[in-house]
Structure formats: C-alpha cells, structure tokens
Write an enzyme that holds these catalytic residues in place. Sequence first.
Site: not given
Length: 255
Positions: A63, A107, A110, A130
């Site tokens: 992200a 992300g 993911e 994270e």
Amino acid sequence: MKYVAYEKRERVAIISLSRPEKLNALNREVLADLRKALEEAERDPEVRAVVITGTGKSFCAGADITEFTRGSADIGRFIELGREVFEFIENMSKPVIAAVNGYALGGGFELALSCDFVVASSNAAFGSTEINLGITPGWGATQKLAAIAGLAKAREIVMLGEVFSAEEALKLGIVHKVVQPERLMDEAIALATKLCQKSPVALSIAKLVINRSVRAILAPGLELERSMFYVAVSSEEAREGVSAFLEKRKPKWQS
Ligand code: COA
C-alpha cells in the site's frame, strides 16, 4: 490507464502495475486502474487466464504509505477499495497468476496471495512488513498465511515483519515455482497457456469451489483483521511509523 499496462497474448491477458518510481506501491489511482484491467480481462471472452506483474525492479512494495497520512474516512475508503480489488481477483471466473519480480511486500504480498498461482523470480523478496510501520496487515495476510504456511510461520512473518526470499516462499507453499529473472514472464505465460487448454467451465468451477470454501472458513478472521487494522492505523505508533518511513528514519516507539 495511467498506472497499469494491459496487453493480450493470444488467450492470456497480461496486467503490469506501472508505477516503477514508487516500486508499484498501491495508491487509490493504481487500485482503480488495476480494477479496470481486471474487469476487462474478465469481460473479454478471448481471455482465458490472467498474469499480473510489476514494471521495473518490483512487483509491488505494498500500500502507498502516504495513503495512511489521510483522515480515517479516506483510509477506510482506500482499504475497502483494495479489499474489493483483491476479492474481485478471487471471484474471477479465470485463473490469475502473479509473476513476482523483486519486492512483494505488505499489500503487494497480499496481492500475490489473492492470485491462484504465484511464479517468482529468484530475486523476488516477500514480506508482511506492516509491523515495521506500527500497523498490521489489512488485506488478508494474517489469515491466508496461517492457512497456507501454518500458525508458527504466520506469527513469524507477521510479527517480525522480515523480508524473505523466493526460495523460502517456495518452501512455505506460498510460491508455486521459482525461476531465473529473465525466464519469469515466459514461465508465467507458459503456465497460463497450460491453464487455457483446460475446460474453461471446469476451471472456473474449480476456482470457485476452492476460493469460496476457503473464504467461508477465513471470513471471521478476515473481518477481525480488517477491524483491528483500523485500530492499529489510528494509533500514535502508526503515525510515528508512517512519519518515520516518509522521513527516511527509524521509528521511535513511545510505549
Ligand atoms: N509506499 C509509498 N512509497 C513507497 C513505498 C510504499 N509502500 N515503497 C517504496 N516507496 C517509494 C520510496 O519512498 C521511494 O520514493 P522516493 O524516491 O520519492 O524517495 C521509492 O519508492 C523507491 O523506494 P526506496 O525506498 O528508495 O527503494 P529501496 O530499494 O531503497 O528500498 C524497499 C525498497 C521496498 C525495501 C523500501 O522502499 C520499503 O521498505 N518500502 C516499504 C515497504 C512496506 O513496508 N510496504 C508495506 C506498506 S503497508
């Protein structure tokens, strides 16, 4: 589309994240373009399989961390946008292969975990990083890693936030195949082409049965992960972790 390149090679759609200057980090614009490309691939009857990759030296560094400097309503919209894109991949009727070059972190990791197959170049690097920003995964890593690699490894990956190699990811069952960097796209397309030769109906049913049943098992944990992400991201420590990354320094945890 500004942040995603879309190409068709016979029956395979190739979607390349194209924000190399930021290692293909996912901001809302990249996610919106990725969604459009995925919808195009799903809609096109000629397309039977999809490959997602990253332009430049990274698959996706996660992200976009600047998204976490916004207000909570904006962060919520961003997280929902990502969740919808990842669920779209899981719900597509066509198989999706992640061709992972370089970093697949947060992300980005993911995103790979949402795909049906992961082919990695030998220089790929995976991680749920994270925790180093004072936040936690919000797009499925905690639950999917526990399901794929077992609880002990999920704890290690999520709580230590270390980056690990493609070979390690292969051992953990996260990656299907590791190949030399120059072979990555050929191998991913060869796998896609093999899948294209199967019955599309049977293939889509197989994907649906696997993904829906796994989702049914993981659903409560995925919801808990998402709601706890909001707790983490609104903490003082998250503010420090995000600021530290953007200021290119080490975070100083208060508590
Ligand atoms: N969000 C926003 N920007 C990011 C980013 C992210 N997730 N990952 C990398 N970038 C940006 C960097 O800020 C840098 O921008 P700048 O050139 O304007 O300073 C650019 O991408 C290149 O990254 P850089 O850190 O200089 O490359 P590197 O090779 O030294 O390090 C990483 C690569 C992946 C180790 C490092 O960028 C990193 O740790 N990124 C964050 C990964 C992460 O924690 N992702 C999960 C987010 S929830």
